[in-house]
Design a protein around this motif. Sequence first.
Motif, short mmCIF file in Angstrom:
data_model
loop_
_atom_site.label_atom_id
_atom_site.label_comp_id
_atom_site.label_asym_id
_atom_site.label_seq_id
_atom_site.Cartn_x
_atom_site.Cartn_y
_atom_site.Cartn_z
N ALA A 21 -3.53 8.44 7.55
CA ALA A 21 -3.76 8.51 6.24
C ALA A 21 -5.16 8.47 6.34
O ALA A 21 -5.73 8.00 7.25
N SER A 22 -5.83 8.57 5.27
CA SER A 22 -7.31 8.41 5.23
C SER A 22 -7.95 7.09 4.89
O SER A 22 -6.81 6.32 4.22
N ASN B 160 -1.81 0.84 10.88
CA ASN B 160 -1.03 2.04 11.18
C ASN B 160 -1.56 3.19 10.26
O ASN B 160 -1.26 4.25 10.90
N THR B 161 -1.76 3.15 8.92
CA THR B 161 -1.95 4.07 8.14
C THR B 161 -3.37 4.37 7.83
O THR B 161 -3.62 5.61 7.55
N GLY B 162 -4.08 3.43 7.70
CA GLY B 162 -5.45 3.76 7.51
C GLY B 162 -5.68 3.60 5.91
O GLY B 162 -6.97 3.54 5.27
N GLY C 35 -6.60 1.08 16.08
CA GLY C 35 -5.85 1.53 14.64
C GLY C 35 -6.99 1.63 13.92
O GLY C 35 -8.25 1.79 14.15
N TYR C 36 -6.70 1.89 12.41
CA TYR C 36 -7.32 2.24 11.41
C TYR C 36 -8.15 0.91 10.76
O TYR C 36 -8.91 1.37 9.77
N THR D 248 -11.93 11.23 4.66
CA THR D 248 -12.50 10.94 6.05
C THR D 248 -11.69 9.64 6.62
O THR D 248 -11.38 9.06 5.71
N ALA D 249 -11.38 9.76 7.77
CA ALA D 249 -10.45 8.64 8.59
C ALA D 249 -11.22 8.09 9.46
O ALA D 249 -11.85 8.70 10.62
N TRP D 250 -11.51 6.88 9.56
CA TRP D 250 -12.53 6.24 10.38
C TRP D 250 -11.45 5.20 11.45
O TRP D 250 -10.81 4.40 10.67
N LYS D 251 -11.41 5.49 12.30
CA LYS D 251 -10.31 4.91 13.64
C LYS D 251 -11.13 4.20 14.74
O LYS D 251 -11.99 4.67 15.29
N ASN D 252 -10.46 3.20 14.82
CA ASN D 252 -11.17 2.15 15.80
C ASN D 252 -10.03 2.26 17.04
O ASN D 252 -8.98 2.94 16.89
#
Length: 528
Positions: A29-30, A285-287, A217-218, A210-214
Amino acid sequence: MNFANLRLITVKSLCIVLLLLVIESTTDASIHVYDRDPFREVGNAYLVSGGSEGLAASRILTPLPRHSPSPSTPNDGRTFIRFQNVTFRRSEAAAAKHSKTERRTGLVQVIIFEAADRDNIGGSPYGGQRSICCTPDLAKLEGCKQGEVIRIPSARDPNWPVTVNVYFRGKSLTAQLKTTEAYITRTGMYNLFFISCDPTLKGMTVSGQTAWKNPDGYLPGRMAPLKKFYVIMALAYALLCVAWFSQYVRFWDDILQLQHCISAVVAVGLFEMILWYFDYAYFNNTGTRPVAITTWVVTVGAARRTVSRLLMLCVSMGYGVVRPTLGGLTTKVMLLGVTYFLSTELLNVTEYVGTISDIAGRARVLLVLPNAMLDAFLIMWIFTSLSKTLTQLQAKRSSAKLDTYRKFSNALVITVVLSVIWVGYEVYFKATDPFNERWQSGWIITAFWDILAFALLCVICYLWAPSQSSQRYAYSEEKGEDSDEETEALYSGTSQGDISLVKQERREKKPDEFDLEEDDEAEEGKRE
């Protein structure tokens, strides 16, 4: 025994339910959602802030194939900013100025840059005011393209800052950025901006996400360590629960009312730490933050803080030790508790529920002040009451109670001193880091308060631990004001023995000794 077992069963049931919710909700998810966010005018540019997050370098440098059958997983080691359905919408008046045959009738630029490279965006002609967009003078001086954002390549990486151009075509009202990902290969604080230098696009809006991911995880970079931290804190509270409730059940017949309150604080503290872990696990897990779980956890946290402070206040007043009840102060204490709970709840909801950016909102600043004032008032009331209680115990020569309260007083003083020092450090930390470049150590600010609260709770549990002699700390109207608990306990344990010894001594006396004593008593009676 039944009460303790029921509480443990309830906690375990809630943990299982929350675990199932986290396992079932693992879709991507965002993190940042834009719902027709308007562009605002800044200097000679129109822009919208798309977010600011601390991101760790990707452990896997190979991007995921565009048409990969399996989507990326939260812990796949990749770090990126993903654009999903980002759409720009301009006004009908701006679109009507162009014909259908024109290919490019408006430009919007997507800029991604690290905080350390913030000076690489924009320029200043002849040392004047800094401009984001390229002006005719800057086009001559710096060779930028007029009508576009000024971008100076970073000395560390010429590919940064990243610039993506999105064009309107013909009379179209919308322009869309295709789903794409910008991979992060260097650890840093990254900023995203949507910028337009075209005056005809004034009043434009942006929608999408926008999804920012490490790599793991998010979770935003500054929050990622807190997931492991709350696992450790949950284990610490679990150990405290085992130690406390084992004594609590063992000496159930000697439990004081005060110890019931301590049990509630310990149980709620464990429940709060478990909820925090599940909140961060879901977010990772979802952001997106789970509104229901996050609301629950901040409510439980507000309740725990309120009960903890009221517990310290009641202890300081000598509740159950110097006085059997709070008397006329009960209403005031309850009113203060309700006010503090509401203040803390509003502050935590504003700070945590739905919050995903590293930049704190203005609403939180407005709520911090009343909460801080209530905390200061509570501290003053606690120390004032504690001083009176110590004076009363000293006057009554209650050595055991006095020793316990002195230790409690020392623990409170150390806690307040550490709190003041840490508040000063927190202010210094934030004042010297306006762009959040020290985000990797920012989690310590949050963690410290939980550690300090746990340490003080451990001290209280140690001082008022349930035991067979718990009743010696209880208030009793039958005891004289100048009685000493230790002396009473000593004599009460050997009372029968003392009587027998006296009787034995009287038996061993010679008959003439008794006659002399009786004569003395008779003489005294005559004199009277």
